[in-house]
Write a protein that holds these residues in place. Structure first.
Motif, mmCIF file in Angstrom:
data_model
loop_
_atom_site.group_PDB
_atom_site.id
_atom_site.type_symbol
_atom_site.label_atom_id
_atom_site.label_comp_id
_atom_site.label_asym_id
_atom_site.label_seq_id
_atom_site.Cartn_x
_atom_site.Cartn_y
_atom_site.Cartn_z
ATOM 1 N N GLY A 50 24.026 40.656 31.958
ATOM 2 C CA GLY A 50 24.813 41.827 32.278
ATOM 3 C C GLY A 50 26.234 41.522 32.718
ATOM 4 O O GLY A 50 26.862 42.339 33.376
ATOM 5 N N GLY A 51 26.757 40.385 32.360
ATOM 6 C CA GLY A 51 28.151 40.081 32.656
ATOM 7 C C GLY A 51 28.422 39.580 34.055
ATOM 8 O O GLY A 51 29.532 39.744 34.565
ATOM 9 N N ALA A 52 27.443 38.985 34.693
ATOM 10 C CA ALA A 52 27.641 38.484 36.054
ATOM 11 C C ALA A 52 28.687 37.368 36.083
ATOM 12 O O ALA A 52 29.504 37.304 37.013
ATOM 13 C CB ALA A 52 26.327 37.990 36.645
ATOM 14 N N LEU A 53 28.686 36.518 35.071
ATOM 15 C CA LEU A 53 29.670 35.432 35.038
ATOM 16 C C LEU A 53 31.078 35.983 34.842
ATOM 17 O O LEU A 53 32.039 35.480 35.437
ATOM 18 C CB LEU A 53 29.336 34.438 33.923
ATOM 19 N N LEU A 54 31.197 37.018 34.023
ATOM 20 C CA LEU A 54 32.501 37.639 33.816
ATOM 21 C C LEU A 54 33.000 38.278 35.110
ATOM 22 O O LEU A 54 34.174 38.151 35.470
ATOM 23 C CB LEU A 54 32.409 38.697 32.714
ATOM 24 N N LEU A 55 32.114 38.914 35.829
ATOM 25 C CA LEU A 55 32.472 39.518 37.109
ATOM 26 C C LEU A 55 32.886 38.451 38.123
ATOM 27 O O LEU A 55 33.873 38.624 38.852
ATOM 28 C CB LEU A 55 31.304 40.333 37.658
ATOM 29 N N GLU A 56 32.173 37.334 38.142
ATOM 30 C CA GLU A 56 32.543 36.218 39.024
ATOM 31 C C GLU A 56 33.936 35.700 38.687
ATOM 32 O O GLU A 56 34.740 35.429 39.577
ATOM 33 C CB GLU A 56 31.537 35.073 38.895
ATOM 34 N N GLU A 57 34.211 35.556 37.401
ATOM 35 C CA GLU A 57 35.508 35.040 36.970
ATOM 36 C C GLU A 57 36.637 36.002 37.349
ATOM 37 O O GLU A 57 37.694 35.581 37.810
ATOM 38 C CB GLU A 57 35.505 34.799 35.462
ATOM 39 N N ARG A 58 36.408 37.280 37.166
ATOM 40 C CA ARG A 58 37.421 38.272 37.543
ATOM 41 C C ARG A 58 37.672 38.244 39.050
ATOM 42 O O ARG A 58 38.815 38.333 39.495
ATOM 43 C CB ARG A 58 36.976 39.673 37.128
ATOM 44 N N THR A 59 36.613 38.137 39.821
ATOM 45 C CA THR A 59 36.748 38.083 41.277
ATOM 46 C C THR A 59 37.502 36.831 41.692
ATOM 47 O O THR A 59 38.394 36.886 42.548
ATOM 48 C CB THR A 59 35.361 38.112 41.947
ATOM 49 N N ARG A 60 37.182 35.716 41.084
ATOM 50 C CA ARG A 60 37.863 34.453 41.405
ATOM 51 C C ARG A 60 39.354 34.551 41.100
ATOM 52 O O ARG A 60 40.196 34.160 41.909
ATOM 53 C CB ARG A 60 37.248 33.299 40.618
ATOM 54 N N LYS A 61 39.693 35.119 39.948
ATOM 55 C CA LYS A 61 41.103 35.250 39.576
ATOM 56 C C LYS A 61 41.844 36.189 40.518
ATOM 57 O O LYS A 61 42.987 35.932 40.885
ATOM 58 C CB LYS A 61 41.232 35.753 38.134
ATOM 59 N N ARG A 62 41.184 37.286 40.927
ATOM 60 C CA ARG A 62 41.808 38.226 41.842
ATOM 61 C C ARG A 62 42.075 37.564 43.190
ATOM 62 O O ARG A 62 43.153 37.721 43.769
ATOM 63 C CB ARG A 62 40.922 39.460 42.022
ATOM 64 N N ILE A 63 41.107 36.798 43.676
ATOM 65 C CA ILE A 63 41.271 36.104 44.958
ATOM 66 C C ILE A 63 42.390 35.079 44.864
ATOM 67 O O ILE A 63 43.235 34.985 45.750
ATOM 68 C CB ILE A 63 39.943 35.452 45.390
ATOM 69 N N GLU A 64 42.420 34.306 43.766
ATOM 70 C CA GLU A 64 43.462 33.298 43.608
ATOM 71 C C GLU A 64 44.844 33.924 43.506
ATOM 72 O O GLU A 64 45.832 33.333 43.935
ATOM 73 C CB GLU A 64 43.190 32.444 42.373
ATOM 74 N N LYS A 65 44.914 35.125 42.959
ATOM 75 C CA LYS A 65 46.196 35.805 42.822
ATOM 76 C C LYS A 65 46.666 36.388 44.153
ATOM 77 O O LYS A 65 47.843 36.301 44.497
ATOM 78 C CB LYS A 65 46.071 36.925 41.787
ATOM 79 N N LYS A 66 45.763 36.971 44.923
ATOM 80 C CA LYS A 66 46.139 37.644 46.167
ATOM 81 C C LYS A 66 46.274 36.713 47.360
ATOM 82 O O LYS A 66 47.055 36.992 48.265
ATOM 83 C CB LYS A 66 45.120 38.735 46.502
ATOM 84 N N MET A 67 45.516 35.640 47.396
ATOM 85 C CA MET A 67 45.495 34.773 48.578
ATOM 86 C C MET A 67 46.886 34.228 48.927
ATOM 87 O O MET A 67 47.296 34.297 50.083
ATOM 88 C CB MET A 67 44.489 33.644 48.392
ATOM 89 N N PRO A 68 47.666 33.712 47.970
ATOM 90 C CA PRO A 68 48.991 33.219 48.358
ATOM 91 C C PRO A 68 49.916 34.334 48.858
ATOM 92 O O PRO A 68 50.755 34.101 49.715
ATOM 93 C CB PRO A 68 49.556 32.621 47.063
ATOM 94 N N LEU A 69 49.767 35.536 48.334
ATOM 95 C CA LEU A 69 50.598 36.644 48.777
ATOM 96 C C LEU A 69 50.316 37.019 50.214
ATOM 97 O O LEU A 69 51.216 37.338 50.979
ATOM 98 C CB LEU A 69 50.381 37.870 47.872
ATOM 99 N N VAL A 70 49.051 36.975 50.584
ATOM 100 C CA VAL A 70 48.649 37.333 51.936
ATOM 101 C C VAL A 70 48.974 36.198 52.906
ATOM 102 O O VAL A 70 49.351 36.431 54.042
ATOM 103 C CB VAL A 70 47.147 37.668 51.974
ATOM 104 N N SER A 71 48.852 34.968 52.449
ATOM 105 C CA SER A 71 49.057 33.821 53.325
ATOM 106 C C SER A 71 50.528 33.605 53.692
ATOM 107 O O SER A 71 50.816 33.029 54.726
ATOM 108 C CB SER A 71 48.536 32.548 52.662
ATOM 109 N N SER A 72 51.430 34.074 52.848
ATOM 110 C CA SER A 72 52.846 33.828 53.134
ATOM 111 C C SER A 72 53.437 34.846 54.078
ATOM 112 O O SER A 72 52.917 35.806 54.436
ATOM 113 C CB SER A 72 53.654 33.838 51.845
#
Length: 72
Positions: A50-72
């Motif tokens: 049911g696309g669990a791996l795709l959902l994991e990948e999307r979540t990982r990319k979203r976290i990697e994109k937002k984390m530096p913005l929040v950390s700075s």
């Protein structure tokens, strides 16, 4: 006297509102990152359908994109 202190603390809280929001967002992202790592190391990761791996990948990319913005 107490009212003045309460007013001072309230103004200090208002001035740091943006910082507190970023800290909360960072904490939420960190929790999601830890949950994603736990799922990544799970033994039944590839058995789900049911696309669990795709959902994991999307979540990982979203976290990697937002984390530096929040950390700075």
């Amino acid at each position: 006297m107490h009212e003045e202190e309460a007013q001072r603390l309230q103004s200090e809280l208002n001035s740091k509102e943006g910082i507190l929001q970023r800290v909360e967002e960072w904490a939420d992202l960190r929790i999601q990152q830890q949950e994603l790592e736990a799922k990544r190391n799970g033994p039944d990761r590839f058995n789900t359908r049911g696309g669990a791996l795709l959902l994991e990948e999307r979540t990982r990319k979203r976290i990697e994109k937002k984390m530096p913005l929040v950390s700075s």
